[in-house]
Each structure stands twice: as structure tokens, then as C-alpha cells.
Design a protein around this motif. Structure first.
Motif, PDB file in Angstrom:
ATOM      1  N   MET A  21       1.137  -1.029  -0.031  1.00 22.21           N
ATOM      2  CA  MET A  21       0.327   0.008   0.163  1.00 22.21           C
ATOM      3  C   MET A  21       0.778   1.555  -0.151  1.00 22.21           C
ATOM      4  SD  MET A  21      -2.818   1.059  -0.420  1.00 22.21           S
ATOM      5  CE  MET A  21      -4.394   0.445  -0.207  1.00 22.21           C
ATOM      6  N   LYS A  22       2.011   0.862   0.882  1.00 21.68           N
ATOM      7  CA  LYS A  22       3.042   2.314   0.600  1.00 21.68           C
ATOM      8  C   LYS A  22       3.615   2.476  -0.741  1.00 21.68           C
ATOM      9  CE  LYS A  22       4.285   2.259   5.355  1.00 21.68           C
ATOM     10  NZ  LYS A  22       5.684   0.820   6.448  1.00 21.68           N
ATOM     11  N   ALA A  23       4.058   1.535  -1.298  1.00 25.41           N
ATOM     12  CA  ALA A  23       4.151   1.789  -2.740  1.00 25.41           C
ATOM     13  C   ALA A  23       3.204   2.438  -3.389  1.00 25.41           C
ATOM     14  CB  ALA A  23       4.867   0.069  -3.503  1.00 25.41           C
ATOM     15  N   PHE A  24       1.977   1.582  -4.109  1.00 26.83           N
ATOM     16  CA  PHE A  24       1.001   2.482  -4.308  1.00 26.83           C
ATOM     17  C   PHE A  24       0.821   3.807  -4.301  1.00 26.83           C
ATOM     18  CE2 PHE A  24      -0.869  -1.914  -3.919  1.00 26.83           C
ATOM     19  CZ  PHE A  24      -0.186  -2.287  -4.994  1.00 26.83           C
ATOM     20  N   HIS A  25       1.418   4.310  -2.978  1.00 28.73           N
ATOM     21  CA  HIS A  25       0.663   6.054  -2.594  1.00 28.73           C
ATOM     22  C   HIS A  25       1.324   7.089  -2.823  1.00 28.73           C
ATOM     23  CE1 HIS A  25      -2.425   5.261   0.845  1.00 28.73           C
ATOM     24  NE2 HIS A  25      -3.279   6.022  -0.637  1.00 28.73           N
ATOM     25  N   ASP A  30       5.879   2.567  -6.438  1.00 24.50           N
ATOM     26  CA  ASP A  30       7.272   2.803  -6.559  1.00 24.50           C
ATOM     27  C   ASP A  30       7.318   1.380  -7.068  1.00 24.50           C
ATOM     28  OD1 ASP A  30       9.765   1.708  -5.865  1.00 24.50           O
ATOM     29  OD2 ASP A  30       9.462   2.370  -3.249  1.00 24.50           O
ATOM     30  N   GLU A  31       7.375   0.660  -8.232  1.00 21.51           N
ATOM     31  CA  GLU A  31       7.340  -0.850  -8.725  1.00 21.51           C
ATOM     32  C   GLU A  31       8.968  -1.482  -8.145  1.00 21.51           C
ATOM     33  OE1 GLU A  31       7.449   2.063 -10.781  1.00 21.51           O
ATOM     34  OE2 GLU A  31       5.210   1.977 -11.981  1.00 21.51           O
ATOM     35  N   LYS A  32       9.904  -0.860  -7.831  1.00 26.87           N
ATOM     36  CA  LYS A  32      10.744  -1.309  -7.065  1.00 26.87           C
ATOM     37  C   LYS A  32      10.384  -2.135  -6.374  1.00 26.87           C
ATOM     38  CE  LYS A  32      15.206  -0.498  -5.862  1.00 26.87           C
ATOM     39  NZ  LYS A  32      16.698   0.443  -5.368  1.00 26.87           N
ATOM     40  N   ALA A  33       9.658  -1.379  -5.023  1.00 26.23           N
ATOM     41  CA  ALA A  33       9.602  -2.029  -3.816  1.00 26.23           C
ATOM     42  C   ALA A  33       8.080  -2.967  -3.571  1.00 26.23           C
ATOM     43  CB  ALA A  33       8.215  -0.478  -2.731  1.00 26.23           C
ATOM     44  N   VAL A  34       7.582  -3.008  -4.953  1.00 27.66           N
ATOM     45  CA  VAL A  34       6.521  -4.096  -5.260  1.00 27.66           C
ATOM     46  C   VAL A  34       6.684  -5.307  -5.597  1.00 27.66           C
ATOM     47  CG1 VAL A  34       4.405  -4.708  -7.083  1.00 27.66           C
ATOM     48  CG2 VAL A  34       4.180  -2.334  -6.355  1.00 27.66           C
ATOM     49  N   ILE A  35       7.954  -5.106  -6.442  1.00 25.54           N
ATOM     50  CA  ILE A  35       9.556  -6.376  -7.135  1.00 25.54           C
ATOM     51  C   ILE A  35       9.409  -6.901  -6.499  1.00 25.54           C
ATOM     52  CG2 ILE A  35      10.687  -6.863  -8.244  1.00 25.54           C
ATOM     53  CD1 ILE A  35      10.013  -4.761 -10.551  1.00 25.54           C
ATOM     54  N   SER A  36      10.122  -6.025  -5.058  1.00 25.06           N
ATOM     55  CA  SER A  36      10.956  -6.422  -3.714  1.00 25.06           C
ATOM     56  C   SER A  36      10.227  -7.252  -3.362  1.00 25.06           C
ATOM     57  CB  SER A  36      11.298  -4.975  -3.304  1.00 25.06           C
ATOM     58  OG  SER A  36      11.216  -4.561  -2.481  1.00 25.06           O
ATOM     59  N   ILE A  37       8.616  -6.931  -3.448  1.00 19.99           N
ATOM     60  CA  ILE A  37       8.143  -8.451  -2.435  1.00 19.99           C
ATOM     61  C   ILE A  37       7.571  -9.112  -2.725  1.00 19.99           C
ATOM     62  CG2 ILE A  37       5.724  -7.544  -0.528  1.00 19.99           C
ATOM     63  CD1 ILE A  37       5.993  -4.292  -0.370  1.00 19.99           C
ATOM     64  N   LEU A  38       7.069  -8.464  -4.042  1.00 18.04           N
ATOM     65  CA  LEU A  38       6.072  -9.786  -4.884  1.00 18.04           C
ATOM     66  C   LEU A  38       7.155 -10.763  -5.332  1.00 18.04           C
ATOM     67  CD1 LEU A  38       2.679  -8.409  -5.989  1.00 18.04           C
ATOM     68  CD2 LEU A  38       3.027  -9.047  -3.759  1.00 18.04           C
ATOM     69  N   ALA A  39       8.087 -10.199  -6.089  1.00 17.42           N
ATOM     70  CA  ALA A  39       9.263 -10.997  -6.896  1.00 17.42           C
ATOM     71  C   ALA A  39       9.663 -12.359  -6.041  1.00 17.42           C
ATOM     72  CB  ALA A  39      10.347 -10.565  -7.605  1.00 17.42           C
ATOM     73  N   HIS A  40       9.743 -11.755  -4.172  1.00 15.34           N
ATOM     74  CA  HIS A  40      10.420 -12.618  -3.429  1.00 15.34           C
ATOM     75  C   HIS A  40       9.218 -13.536  -2.794  1.00 15.34           C
ATOM     76  CE1 HIS A  40      13.830 -11.453  -5.105  1.00 15.34           C
ATOM     77  NE2 HIS A  40      13.971 -10.022  -5.217  1.00 15.34           N
ATOM     78  N   MET A  50      -1.876 -11.449  -0.610  1.00 10.83           N
ATOM     79  CA  MET A  50      -3.607 -10.881  -1.385  1.00 10.83           C
ATOM     80  C   MET A  50      -4.808 -11.220   0.011  1.00 10.83           C
ATOM     81  SD  MET A  50      -3.513 -12.958  -5.199  1.00 10.83           S
ATOM     82  CE  MET A  50      -3.704 -13.536  -4.675  1.00 10.83           C
ATOM     83  N   VAL A  51      -5.227 -12.166   1.006  1.00 10.64           N
ATOM     84  CA  VAL A  51      -5.904 -12.197   1.868  1.00 10.64           C
ATOM     85  C   VAL A  51      -5.347 -10.688   3.049  1.00 10.64           C
ATOM     86  CG1 VAL A  51      -7.268 -13.517   3.935  1.00 10.64           C
ATOM     87  CG2 VAL A  51      -6.550 -14.203   2.078  1.00 10.64           C
ATOM     88  N   ALA A  52      -4.755 -10.813   3.293  1.00 11.23           N
ATOM     89  CA  ALA A  52      -4.017  -9.741   4.696  1.00 11.23           C
ATOM     90  C   ALA A  52      -4.980  -8.459   3.858  1.00 11.23           C
ATOM     91  CB  ALA A  52      -3.175  -9.524   4.834  1.00 11.23           C
ATOM     92  N   TYR A  53      -4.447  -7.313   2.489  1.00 12.89           N
ATOM     93  CA  TYR A  53      -4.481  -7.137   1.721  1.00 12.89           C
ATOM     94  C   TYR A  53      -5.817  -6.180   1.839  1.00 12.89           C
ATOM     95  CZ  TYR A  53      -3.441  -3.000  -1.662  1.00 12.89           C
ATOM     96  OH  TYR A  53      -3.734  -1.991  -2.632  1.00 12.89           O
ATOM     97  N   GLU A  54      -6.442  -7.583   1.480  1.00 14.95           N
ATOM     98  CA  GLU A  54      -8.565  -7.533   0.996  1.00 14.95           C
ATOM     99  C   GLU A  54      -8.949  -7.206   2.735  1.00 14.95           C
ATOM    100  OE1 GLU A  54      -9.947  -9.008  -2.143  1.00 14.95           O
ATOM    101  OE2 GLU A  54     -11.550  -8.274  -1.314  1.00 14.95           O
ATOM    102  N   GLU A  55      -8.115  -8.503   3.366  1.00 13.78           N
ATOM    103  CA  GLU A  55      -9.027  -6.967   5.136  1.00 13.78           C
ATOM    104  C   GLU A  55      -8.816  -5.981   5.069  1.00 13.78           C
ATOM    105  OE1 GLU A  55      -7.741 -10.872   7.129  1.00 13.78           O
ATOM    106  OE2 GLU A  55      -9.144 -11.926   7.071  1.00 13.78           O
ATOM    107  N   LEU A  56      -7.268  -5.368   5.227  1.00 11.26           N
ATOM    108  CA  LEU A  56      -6.636  -4.470   5.444  1.00 11.26           C
ATOM    109  C   LEU A  56      -7.801  -3.085   4.762  1.00 11.26           C
ATOM    110  CD1 LEU A  56      -2.979  -4.852   6.617  1.00 11.26           C
ATOM    111  CD2 LEU A  56      -4.450  -4.283   7.695  1.00 11.26           C
ATOM    112  N   TYR A  57      -7.383  -3.377   3.131  1.00 12.17           N
ATOM    113  CA  TYR A  57      -7.184  -2.248   2.478  1.00 12.17           C
ATOM    114  C   TYR A  57      -9.493  -2.778   1.362  1.00 12.17           C
ATOM    115  CZ  TYR A  57      -3.505  -1.521   3.686  1.00 12.17           C
ATOM    116  OH  TYR A  57      -1.393  -1.529   4.367  1.00 12.17           O
ATOM    117  N   LYS A  58      -9.987  -3.718   2.048  1.00 12.90           N
ATOM    118  CA  LYS A  58     -10.980  -3.842   0.931  1.00 12.90           C
ATOM    119  C   LYS A  58     -10.849  -3.766   0.198  1.00 12.90           C
ATOM    120  CE  LYS A  58     -12.911  -3.914   5.664  1.00 12.90           C
ATOM    121  NZ  LYS A  58     -12.165  -5.539   6.379  1.00 12.90           N
TER     122      LYS A  58
END
Lengths: 312, 312
Positions: A21-25, A30-40, A50-58
Motif C-alpha cells: 500500500m505504501k508503494a502504491f501511495h 514505487d515499482e521497485k518496492a512492489v517487485i522487491s516484495i512480490l517477486a520474492h 492477497m488475503v491480508a491486503y483485502e482485509e486491511l484495505y477492502k
């Protein structure tokens, strides 16, 4: 061996969701941050994020990603986010729309083990309320129907035992039919679609021993028709998925302009499985590392994402 | 509903094994005692008796039975003693020897649910070290191969949802092909071998509604070939296994000299499942009870055994 690299200790799914969410704001993503999380993160971890994200941000993380990123990067990320079996199911269904993409159906049926294929077929039924077999049969015709329906239908024998005299006899049948250019003969379909992978490998080895050339080379010098190309794809997937994928990568990176669809497909589908072996084969055949080829041919965040997945 | 009657309380497996040994001892075999035990135990109980017998007397119960009893009675008892899935696996394998007994393969593939068929295919592989599909394909050819391989291969959709407009369209396709007498057309095979049972039943209903006659009647008035007979058998097994079996019983008992193989097969295979329903259908159609017909047409211990299984 996989190429996927997961940090130890791995952050919790909630932390990952918050960091996404921080990377989207703010200004741009911040594509680099997105990659550093999801590609690993592996498939299970991505699901939990995905479940945690859905619960946190609807909101749905995949939909948010689609609005944040674009182009090749977006398409690759979209594929990556699926559960591996769900991904095969969805792309099989997509492959059956409009003009059938037989390569996807052949890879699915010849690379997966009989039990993996069964799991895919069960999920296909649950998702689409019909069988993969009937969908393939409905959207194809003629020789392609015979081949593709045969490949997806059979629950092949899973054992490693082989019958050597049968392999010799069936290698001879295949040789005669290829010589006569009757590639669509019922016997070609029967052998290819019903024999176990171990038995087929024994048959293809007999073919090579007796004819001095591989069955795939015989086929390609006998005809360049699309059907023969499909037969060769099936045979290559049965002989060695790793070699098949390695060649696909070489072609995808060697076109003077990459074949994005194939490049993405191989890397996304194999990064959690056997991409390390495919990378090593690639280096031997292409005389350069896969990392180097991807660096040279791909660009932008798409390149960074692929490099992260292949373990760079 | 089953017709099998099990006493309450049921004796222990050891008591049953001891009483069987008593029945085998002395002058001749006490067949009545053998029937009173084995015709009143379910598959699990029979398995436990075999284990107990082997432990007590160090001999195989089935082999001992073969030496104690004979003729139709022996053959029926031999079939009865198998585990129901093992029985289907073994008789499918037997059906593929010499001239293929396609009726057994069609019953197996069209009467069992998709998941039951899968269990049978797994056990077939474990037992014979090859797949049912490759065995069927290897032992058949031409149209029969297309039909039988298609029927055993597909993992049909298991759901009850139907697509009404598809049913109408495919009923029309089938009608046109039957009218043109092209029974072996790829579309006939595709529809019959890949659609779910619920969808096929909707299609056959549309056929009847539009043509004023059932598809099986259309087929039998169009041709008396063996292939059309196989198509009709598959369709009848898909529409209603109970009605299919009821008709098989009527034919088996109505030949002036019974068809022992069919009579035994139906009773042995259904006594633990739905023979009660089949019996009721039989009584309506034949104007006599199944018990009465069996009493009249069969004889000796074979008759007594069948009557015990059908709940007399």
C-alpha cells in the motif's frame, strides 16, 4: 530446482500488504518496492498477502496492481499472482477461446504428471462447470481434435516400468507412418496419447537407435505443417520439459524483439519449480547466461521483475 | 437399494471361516451352508472372512471354493468373492483379451460415476502396470477404438447443471448424423464421450421431444450393425443403469436356456447396490417377480445362490 529467492526471515503477510500500500501511495507507483516484495514470495505467501491486503484495505490486490502498473510488467505480474494450478486452469480456458492456442493445451497435458493433470481437470470443472475434455473437443476439429482430446483425456500410467519389445514395435510403427507421411494415423494418436511417459521415452530412444536420428528431427524434415509441429511439441514436452522450455526461451529471446508471451510464460510457470535447471541448460546452449539475455532484450520494470524471478 | 440380506448380529469372520471349513469337510460339500454364509455377507465382511480363513487354515478360500463347487455356481461364487472395484478391474482386463467384449467396457465406463471410474483406473494401473486407456486402445481399432477409448478416457464433468440450448443444438447434430447413417462421425463420438451425464440426458430428452422417438429407437431402426449396438448400449447405460440392467435380465432369462454370463453379472454386481430397484422394474416389465423367473430358469445350487443374493 527453483530460482525464486525468499528472504529469511520473511515478513508477515500483513507487513507485506502494508508495504505494498505504501508503494502504491504518493506520486506514481514505487515499482521497485512492489517487485522487491512480490517477486520474492512463493505461491502460498502471495495468497496470504492477497488475503491480508483485502482485509486491511477492502480492495482486491490484483485489481489494484492492474491500475498501478502497465504493459508487459502488468501482464507478467497478473500471471504471477495466481495460484499455480489456478493459473494453468485459467490459461487453458483462455487458450480455448477464438482460435485455439494448442501450445498451451499440449504443455498442460504433456508436462504435468498424470496426477497433476487430474488436479487441474478437477479445478477446471469446479471453475467452469464443464470438463476440460469437452471444452477442448468442442473448440477443435479434425486431427487437432483427435490429438488434443486424446492428450488431455488419458489418465496415463504413472509407473516407470517399460516394455522393451513394445517400445521397439511401436518405434517401428511410428517410423513407417512418418515415412509414409500419414502423421494423422490413428496409431500415431494412440501411441502418443495413451502410453506412459516412461514407455514413450523408451520408444523414442529405440527410434533414435534404429534410425540414427530423433523422431522430432524425422518429423521436422518430413513436414512443416502445423499438425506436425503440434506432434513435435507434444513429443518434446514428454521427453524433457526442461529442454523444451530452454529452447522456448532461446527462441523468445532471439527474435530481434522478444516474444513476450513465451518469455513470461516460461519464467512465471517455472520460477517456483525447475527454472534453475532450465537456466543452466540455457547457458550451455546460448553461450550466455539467461540473466544476461533478459537484461539485453527486455526493459524497464518488466526486465527487473523477470530478473528478480530468475534469481538475479 | 441393495437386495443383500445380512443377519443381525452377524457372526465373526473367524466363526464364518470355521463354519465354511466344516461345510467343506466330510462326504461332499455342504453347498447350502456355503450359500447361507457367503451370500449373506457384504464385501468388507467377505474380505475379513478370507483373511480369517487364510490365517486359520493356511489356504486361500477362493481356491478352496473352486475345488469344492463347480459349474455356474462356482463361476458366480468366484465373481462374488472379489472386492467390487477389484472385480470390475479384473473383468475389464479379461474383456480385453482375444476378441474384445465391448459390453463390459461400456458398462464400466458409462455406469460408474466419473470418480468411481477414476478409482477403477487407478487400481487397473496398480494391478497391471499400464493404463486402462492404453490397453483398450491397443486391443481395438477403427470406430470401436474411437468410441471405447473416448468413453474410458474422459473425466466427465460431475455436476448436474445443464446447458439447454447446447442440448438442443447437439440433439439436432445427432439427429442429422443418424438420418445420414454416419454413426461413426467425430461429432457423435465427441458428444457421447465428452459431455457430462446430466448434459447428455438433457440432449436425449430434447431428441425425443423434437423427433417424437427416442435416440435409441432411431438408432435401432437405422442400423443393426455391431457399432450402432455399442452406441445404443452406451446411451442406455448413461440414461438409466437400472433400466439397462432390467432389460439385460429379461433377455438373460428369456432365451429358452438362460444367458448365464449376463444373469450372473447383473446379480453379482448389483446385489450390494441397486438390485431392489432393478427387481421392481423387472416385475413391472416381465409381469412376474425376478425370484420366480430365476426359480424357473436356473437350477441347482446356482439357483439357490442367486435367489439368496436377490433377497429371496
Amino acid at each position: 530446482m527453483a530460482t525464486l529467492k525468499i528472504p529469511h526471515p520473511v515478513p508477515s503477510a500483513v507487513e507485506d500488504a502494508e508495504n505494498l500500500m505504501k508503494a502504491f501511495h504518493g506520486w506514481g507507483t514505487d515499482e521497485k518496492a512492489v517487485i522487491s516484495i512480490l517477486a520474492h514470495r512463493d505461491a502460498d505467501q502471495r495468497k496470504q498477502i492477497m488475503v491480508a491486503y483485502e482485509e486491511l484495505y477492502k480492495e482486491n490486490l490484483i485489481k489494484r496492481l492492474e491500475s498501478e502498473i502497465s504493459g508487459h510488467f502488468e501482464r507478467a505480474m497478473y500471471r504471477w499472482m495466481f495460484d499455480p494450478i489456478e493459473r494453468e486452469v485459467i490459461f487453458a480456458n483462455v487458450a480455448l477461446k477464438k482460435s485455439v492456442d494448442w501450445i498451451v493445451i499440449i504443455e498442460l497435458s504433456c508436462i504435468n504428471s498424470p496426477d497433476e493433470l487430474l488436479v487441474i481437470k478437477k479445478m477446471y470443472q469446479n471453475r467452469y462447470k464443464l470438463s476440460l475434455e469437452e471444452d477442448v473437443a468442442f473448440h477443435t476439429s479434425g486431427d487437432f481434435r483427435k490429438l488434443l482430446v486424446g492428450l488431455v483425456s488419458t489418465y496415463r500410467y504413472r509407473g516407470e516400468e517399460i516394455n522393451a519389445s513394445l517400445a521397439q514395435a511401436e518405434a517401428k510403427i511410428l517410423h513407417n507412418l512418418i515415412k509414409q507421411k500419414t502423421f494423422d494415423h490413428d496409431e500415431v494418436i494412440r501411441i502418443l496419447c495413451t502410453r506412459s511417459k516412461a514407455q514413450l521415452n523408451a520408444t523414442f530412444n529405440c527410434y533414435k537407435d534404429e534410425q540414427g536420428t530423433s523422431i522430432t528431427k524425422s518429423l521436422s524434415s518430413a513436414s512443416s505443417s502445423e499438425f506436425v509441429s503440434a506432434l513435435r511439441t507434444a513429443i518434446r514436452c514428454i521427453i524433457s520439459p526442461e529442454k523444451y522450455y530452454e529452447k522456448l526461451l532461446r527462441r523468445a529471446l532471439n527474435k530481434g524483439g522478444i516474444d513476450e508471451d513465451s518469455l513470461t510464460r516460461v519464467i512465471i510457470m517455472r520460477a517456483e519449480k525447475d527454472l534453475q535447471v532450465i537456466k543452466e541448460l540455457y547457458q550451455k546452449r546460448a553461450n550466455m547466461t539467461l540473466d544476461h539475455a533478459v537484461s539485453k532484450e527486455a526493459s524497464g520494470d518488466y526486465k527487473k521483475f523477470l530478473l528478480a524471478l530468475i534469481g538475479n
